[in-house]
Design an enzyme around this catalytic site. Structure first.
Site, short mmCIF file in Angstrom:
data_model
loop_
_atom_site.label_atom_id
_atom_site.label_comp_id
_atom_site.label_asym_id
_atom_site.label_seq_id
_atom_site.Cartn_x
_atom_site.Cartn_y
_atom_site.Cartn_z
CB SER A 70 -0.92 0.02 1.23
OG SER A 70 -1.78 -1.09 1.22
N1 SAH Z 1 -0.70 -4.46 4.09
C1 SAH Z 1 -0.09 -4.86 2.85
C2 SAH Z 1 -1.03 -4.60 1.69
C3 SAH Z 1 -0.93 -5.67 0.68
S1 SAH Z 1 -2.17 -5.65 -0.58
C4 SAH Z 1 1.23 -4.16 2.66
O1 SAH Z 1 1.48 -3.16 3.33
O2 SAH Z 1 2.04 -4.61 1.86
C5 SAH Z 1 -3.42 -6.67 0.12
C6 SAH Z 1 -3.05 -8.08 0.47
O3 SAH Z 1 -4.24 -8.73 0.91
C7 SAH Z 1 -2.51 -8.93 -0.68
O4 SAH Z 1 -1.27 -9.47 -0.29
C8 SAH Z 1 -3.56 -10.02 -0.87
O5 SAH Z 1 -3.03 -11.27 -1.24
C9 SAH Z 1 -4.19 -10.09 0.51
N2 SAH Z 1 -5.54 -10.64 0.59
C10 SAH Z 1 -6.58 -10.45 -0.29
N3 SAH Z 1 -7.67 -11.12 0.14
C11 SAH Z 1 -7.34 -11.74 1.31
C12 SAH Z 1 -8.02 -12.58 2.22
N4 SAH Z 1 -9.29 -12.95 2.03
N5 SAH Z 1 -7.36 -13.03 3.31
C13 SAH Z 1 -6.06 -12.68 3.53
N6 SAH Z 1 -5.35 -11.89 2.70
C14 SAH Z 1 -5.97 -11.42 1.60
#
Ligand code: SAH
Length: 220
Positions: A70
């Site tokens: 993000s």
């Molecule tokens: N907080 C992270 C944001 C990553 S983007 C950072 O700072 O890097 C969002 C993430 O959510 C992705 O890695 C994706 O694989 C995950 N995601 C999407 N749906 C999900 C679910 N149902 N359960 C767990 N993770 C999920």
């Protein structure tokens, strides 16, 4: 492991971080504790080597498996909305790169983090462990939450959800708060849910964002 090579935090990185924090302050982030955490955590450890020199621009980046780390503003904004107190139990959905996880730990939270993509789960675990951060890691579907560790004081969802998952509401402590982007594939509204009592919730909206989607099940 490619990450190791870039695990040096130079005065140049520190300077770039300070600039990033000044930029976030100019964009309206005013929680100094959150800003201090962002100033402390080397974001370049969490992005791919090819993006490392851009790590302190206020932008999201690809972290593999079609996912993104993000944007710093979004991390700061969501963390500020979460209104964390030290020692609170936080459930984070979407570990991704692990960057947001590190910020939560810096704020003194006890973090339980769930990721559905095996590759990212493994990578984040490696990096955070090397940096001496010890959240509880889970490979799983965030829609299910983590009932065995509930209730949580705070729940932070970092992927765009179609709706507010009922199971997450149930796992929130009374007096607790959930921050979750809710909407369609393109655009989501930042929602804060306050759990007033077992049956009563109060929600407020905090503007539009664009996250990768919150998907069901575990990626094999
Ligand atoms: N907080 C992270 C944001 C990553 S983007 C950072 O700072 O890097 C969002 C993430 O959510 C992705 O890695 C994706 O694989 C995950 N995601 C999407 N749906 C999900 C679910 N149902 N359960 C767990 N993770 C999920």
């Amino acid at each position: 492991m490619h990450a190791k090579i870039f695990m040096t935090d130079s005065f140049i990185h520190k300077g770039l971080r300070k600039k990033l924090v000044d930029g976030l302050r100019a964009k309206g982030i005013d929680n100094e504790t959150v800003l201090a955490a962002i100033e402390k955590v080397p974001r370049h450890f969490f992005v791919d080597s090819s993006f490392a020199r851009h790590a302190y621009e206020d932008k999201p980046f690809s972290i593999g498996a079609g996912q993104t780390i993000s944007q710093p503003f979004t991390v700061a904004f969501q963390t500020q909305l979460l209104d964390l107190k030290r020692f609170e139990k936080v459930l984070e959905i979407g570990t991704g790169s692990g960057y947001q996880t590190a910020i939560l730990i810096e704020l003194g939270a006890k973090v339980y983090t769930i990721e559905r993509q095996r590759e990212l789960f493994a990578k984040a675990q490696t990096i955070l462990t090397e940096m001496n951060y010890s959240p509880y890691f889970f490979l799983g579907d965030g829609y299910e939450g983590k009932p065995t560790f509930a209730p949580f004081d705070k729940i932070l969802v970092t992927a765009g959800a179609k709706n507010i998952p009922q199971k997450l509401l149930e796992q929130l402590a009374v007096g607790g708060k959930m921050v979750i982007p809710v909407g369609n594939l393109e655009i989501q509204e930042m929602i804060v849910v306050n759990k007033i009592s077992e049956e009563k919730y109060k929600t407020a909206k905090y503007g539009e964002f664009s996250f990768v989607p919150m998907l069901q099940g575990i990626e094999k």
